[in-house]
Scaffold this motif. Sequence first.
Motif, PDB file in Angstrom:
ATOM      1  N   ALA A 115      31.261  43.523 -12.070  1.00 29.36           N
ATOM      2  CA  ALA A 115      32.609  43.894 -12.520  1.00 29.36           C
ATOM      3  C   ALA A 115      32.657  44.053 -14.043  1.00 29.36           C
ATOM      4  CB  ALA A 115      33.624  42.853 -12.049  1.00 29.36           C
ATOM      5  N   LEU A 116      31.985  43.147 -14.757  1.00 32.32           N
ATOM      6  CA  LEU A 116      31.975  43.259 -16.224  1.00 32.32           C
ATOM      7  C   LEU A 116      31.269  44.541 -16.658  1.00 32.32           C
ATOM      8  CD1 LEU A 116      31.260  39.579 -17.361  1.00 32.32           C
ATOM      9  CD2 LEU A 116      33.325  40.911 -17.818  1.00 32.32           C
ATOM     10  N   GLY A 117      30.210  44.884 -15.945  1.00 33.70           N
ATOM     11  CA  GLY A 117      29.479  46.117 -16.253  1.00 33.70           C
ATOM     12  C   GLY A 117      30.354  47.338 -16.002  1.00 33.70           C
ATOM     13  N   ALA A 118      31.091  47.307 -14.896  1.00 35.16           N
ATOM     14  CA  ALA A 118      31.922  48.464 -14.534  1.00 35.16           C
ATOM     15  C   ALA A 118      32.983  48.749 -15.593  1.00 35.16           C
ATOM     16  CB  ALA A 118      32.582  48.228 -13.175  1.00 35.16           C
ATOM     17  N   VAL A 119      33.511  47.687 -16.225  1.00 32.87           N
ATOM     18  CA  VAL A 119      34.559  47.913 -17.247  1.00 32.87           C
ATOM     19  C   VAL A 119      33.953  47.886 -18.662  1.00 32.87           C
ATOM     20  CG1 VAL A 119      36.360  46.916 -15.781  1.00 32.87           C
ATOM     21  CG2 VAL A 119      35.221  45.473 -17.466  1.00 32.87           C
ATOM     22  N   ARG A 120      32.651  47.848 -18.733  1.00 32.61           N
ATOM     23  CA  ARG A 120      31.896  47.863 -19.988  1.00 32.61           C
ATOM     24  C   ARG A 120      32.293  46.715 -20.921  1.00 32.61           C
ATOM     25  NH1 ARG A 120      31.476  52.222 -23.073  1.00 32.61           N
ATOM     26  NH2 ARG A 120      33.109  53.600 -22.358  1.00 32.61           N
ATOM     27  N   LEU A 121      32.305  45.525 -20.331  1.00 38.59           N
ATOM     28  CA  LEU A 121      32.578  44.334 -21.141  1.00 38.59           C
ATOM     29  C   LEU A 121      31.368  43.404 -21.184  1.00 38.59           C
ATOM     30  CD1 LEU A 121      36.228  43.094 -20.438  1.00 38.59           C
ATOM     31  CD2 LEU A 121      35.302  43.995 -22.567  1.00 38.59           C
ATOM     32  N   SER A 122      30.226  43.863 -20.670  1.00 35.56           N
ATOM     33  CA  SER A 122      29.068  42.954 -20.597  1.00 35.56           C
ATOM     34  C   SER A 122      28.708  42.411 -21.979  1.00 35.56           C
ATOM     35  CB  SER A 122      27.865  43.671 -19.993  1.00 35.56           C
ATOM     36  OG  SER A 122      28.223  44.197 -18.749  1.00 35.56           O
ATOM     37  N   GLU A 123      28.739  43.297 -22.969  1.00 38.24           N
ATOM     38  CA  GLU A 123      28.313  42.843 -24.297  1.00 38.24           C
ATOM     39  C   GLU A 123      29.305  41.906 -24.954  1.00 38.24           C
ATOM     40  OE1 GLU A 123      27.036  45.930 -26.890  1.00 38.24           O
ATOM     41  OE2 GLU A 123      25.446  46.526 -25.484  1.00 38.24           O
ATOM     42  N   GLU A 131      40.359  37.067 -29.049  1.00 36.20           N
ATOM     43  CA  GLU A 131      39.847  37.990 -30.070  1.00 36.20           C
ATOM     44  C   GLU A 131      39.671  39.409 -29.526  1.00 36.20           C
ATOM     45  OE1 GLU A 131      36.230  36.028 -31.148  1.00 36.20           O
ATOM     46  OE2 GLU A 131      37.356  34.236 -31.719  1.00 36.20           O
ATOM     47  N   TYR A 132      39.916  39.593 -28.265  1.00 37.62           N
ATOM     48  CA  TYR A 132      39.776  40.935 -27.660  1.00 37.62           C
ATOM     49  C   TYR A 132      40.906  41.851 -28.134  1.00 37.62           C
ATOM     50  CZ  TYR A 132      36.328  39.722 -23.961  1.00 37.62           C
ATOM     51  OH  TYR A 132      35.208  39.362 -23.260  1.00 37.62           O
ATOM     52  N   SER A 133      40.612  43.144 -28.197  1.00 43.48           N
ATOM     53  CA  SER A 133      41.676  44.127 -28.430  1.00 43.48           C
ATOM     54  C   SER A 133      42.498  44.233 -27.148  1.00 43.48           C
ATOM     55  CB  SER A 133      41.071  45.489 -28.754  1.00 43.48           C
ATOM     56  OG  SER A 133      40.428  45.994 -27.602  1.00 43.48           O
ATOM     57  N   LEU A 134      43.660  44.898 -27.264  1.00 41.86           N
ATOM     58  CA  LEU A 134      44.515  45.078 -26.088  1.00 41.86           C
ATOM     59  C   LEU A 134      43.765  45.803 -24.972  1.00 41.86           C
ATOM     60  CD1 LEU A 134      47.435  44.685 -25.080  1.00 41.86           C
ATOM     61  CD2 LEU A 134      47.930  46.979 -25.927  1.00 41.86           C
ATOM     62  N   GLY A 135      43.008  46.828 -25.371  1.00 43.84           N
ATOM     63  CA  GLY A 135      42.243  47.600 -24.387  1.00 43.84           C
ATOM     64  C   GLY A 135      41.209  46.735 -23.686  1.00 43.84           C
ATOM     65  N   MET A 136      40.570  45.843 -24.451  1.00 42.40           N
ATOM     66  CA  MET A 136      39.556  44.966 -23.838  1.00 42.40           C
ATOM     67  C   MET A 136      40.223  43.982 -22.881  1.00 42.40           C
ATOM     68  SD  MET A 136      37.350  44.287 -27.245  1.00 42.40           S
ATOM     69  CE  MET A 136      35.970  43.343 -26.666  1.00 42.40           C
ATOM     70  N   LYS A 137      41.392  43.473 -23.286  1.00 44.42           N
ATOM     71  CA  LYS A 137      42.112  42.546 -22.388  1.00 44.42           C
ATOM     72  C   LYS A 137      42.478  43.253 -21.085  1.00 44.42           C
ATOM     73  CE  LYS A 137      44.068  39.672 -26.008  1.00 44.42           C
ATOM     74  NZ  LYS A 137      45.116  39.690 -27.030  1.00 44.42           N
ATOM     75  N   GLN A 138      42.918  44.501 -21.240  1.00 43.24           N
ATOM     76  CA  GLN A 138      43.302  45.263 -20.053  1.00 43.24           C
ATOM     77  C   GLN A 138      42.075  45.499 -19.165  1.00 43.24           C
ATOM     78  OE1 GLN A 138      46.320  45.475 -19.625  1.00 43.24           O
ATOM     79  NE2 GLN A 138      46.785  47.077 -18.140  1.00 43.24           N
ATOM     80  N   ARG A 139      40.939  45.759 -19.792  1.00 43.15           N
ATOM     81  CA  ARG A 139      39.717  45.979 -19.016  1.00 43.15           C
ATOM     82  C   ARG A 139      39.274  44.684 -18.332  1.00 43.15           C
ATOM     83  NH1 ARG A 139      35.383  48.262 -22.495  1.00 43.15           N
ATOM     84  NH2 ARG A 139      36.742  48.149 -24.306  1.00 43.15           N
TER      85      ARG A 139
END
Length: 303
Positions: A115-123, A131-139
């Motif tokens: 799931a993290l890979g699919a939303v490109r949050l693995s890194e 500390e995430y941006s709004l877009g990252m939180k949404q992802r």
Amino acid sequence: MDIVQTQDLRKRYGKVDRVCDLSLHVPEKKVYGFLGPNGAGKTTTLKMILGLIHPSDGGVTLFGQPMDGKNRLSLLRDVGSLIESPSYYGHLTGLENMVVAARMRGLGMAEIDEALGAVRLSEAKDRRVREYSLGMKQRLGLAIAILGRPKLLILDEPTNGLDPAGIQEIRELIISLPIRYGMTVLISSHLLSEIDQMADVVGVINEGQLIFEDKLSALHALSQQALAIRTTDNHAAGELLTAAKVAWQRSEDYLLLNRLRDDNVARLSQILVAKGIGLLRIEERQSSLEDIFLRITGGAVSL
Ligand SMILES: Nc1ncnc2c1ncn2[C@@H]1O[C@H](COP(=O)(O)OP(=O)(O)OP(=O)(O)O)[C@@H](O)[C@H]1O
């Protein structure tokens, strides 16, 4: 098979039906765009489908089974959702948030990584979510929703508040889900352009009522409506049309008519020529999707 069906769904708040006789049909492995202006009843409908609020009347069928108090939880095991803003623990990392969500559903690291890979949050998974941006939180919210590849994903305005790049990312992910994982996606939006770029099937809700439901291509097909003619004497041509009971309106140098059958177009040109009115141009006008939307919602919509 329809993955979601609602039967004459109704929700009454006080004395007003906010959702009224709503019968949706969400086909399998498609993206269903649930489109309507603010306050139309989208969130209320999605919450009823998820069993978060009780309908005043009507019912919901998920995966072919009418949902009731007994089977609700087992049916919802195959449903992922993101309604309103995602909930997360800001002081935990993305990964830790995923672990919390995965544990509740009996899922493990393999599903989390996927799931993290699919939303490109693995890194970014080891950073604190605050500390995430709004877009990252949404992802992250989306990653939690697609954990374990649910058969059905319900998303309420998932791109609200995102910048164009964030919107594009979410959009690409959503489009890929039916192909990649065989998911069915039910997504709401008040933005026609957004649904136009994502959905296979569209349901349009206005003031609690479903006023259109069909393939996106059928919504587009509604657009070949107008015939525009320009003549040597538009004034006289307009009078002739009125006398022939053909509705028309003026648009700059043209008269706009509803689309006519070919034989009627031929007859129209004969009538005009017989009265000495020359036909300079005859064009089929494609009204924009915005025009159609305004027409079917009676103008009460933000685009
Ligand atoms: N708990 C509630 N009590 C009373 N009225 C409510 C409640 N929830 C929603 N409504 C009303 O029902 C109507 C539909 O709201 P809903 O949130 O479903 O619309 P929406 O299409 O999702 O719009 P938006 O995009 O603005 O959220 C609105 O007029 C809203 O004020």
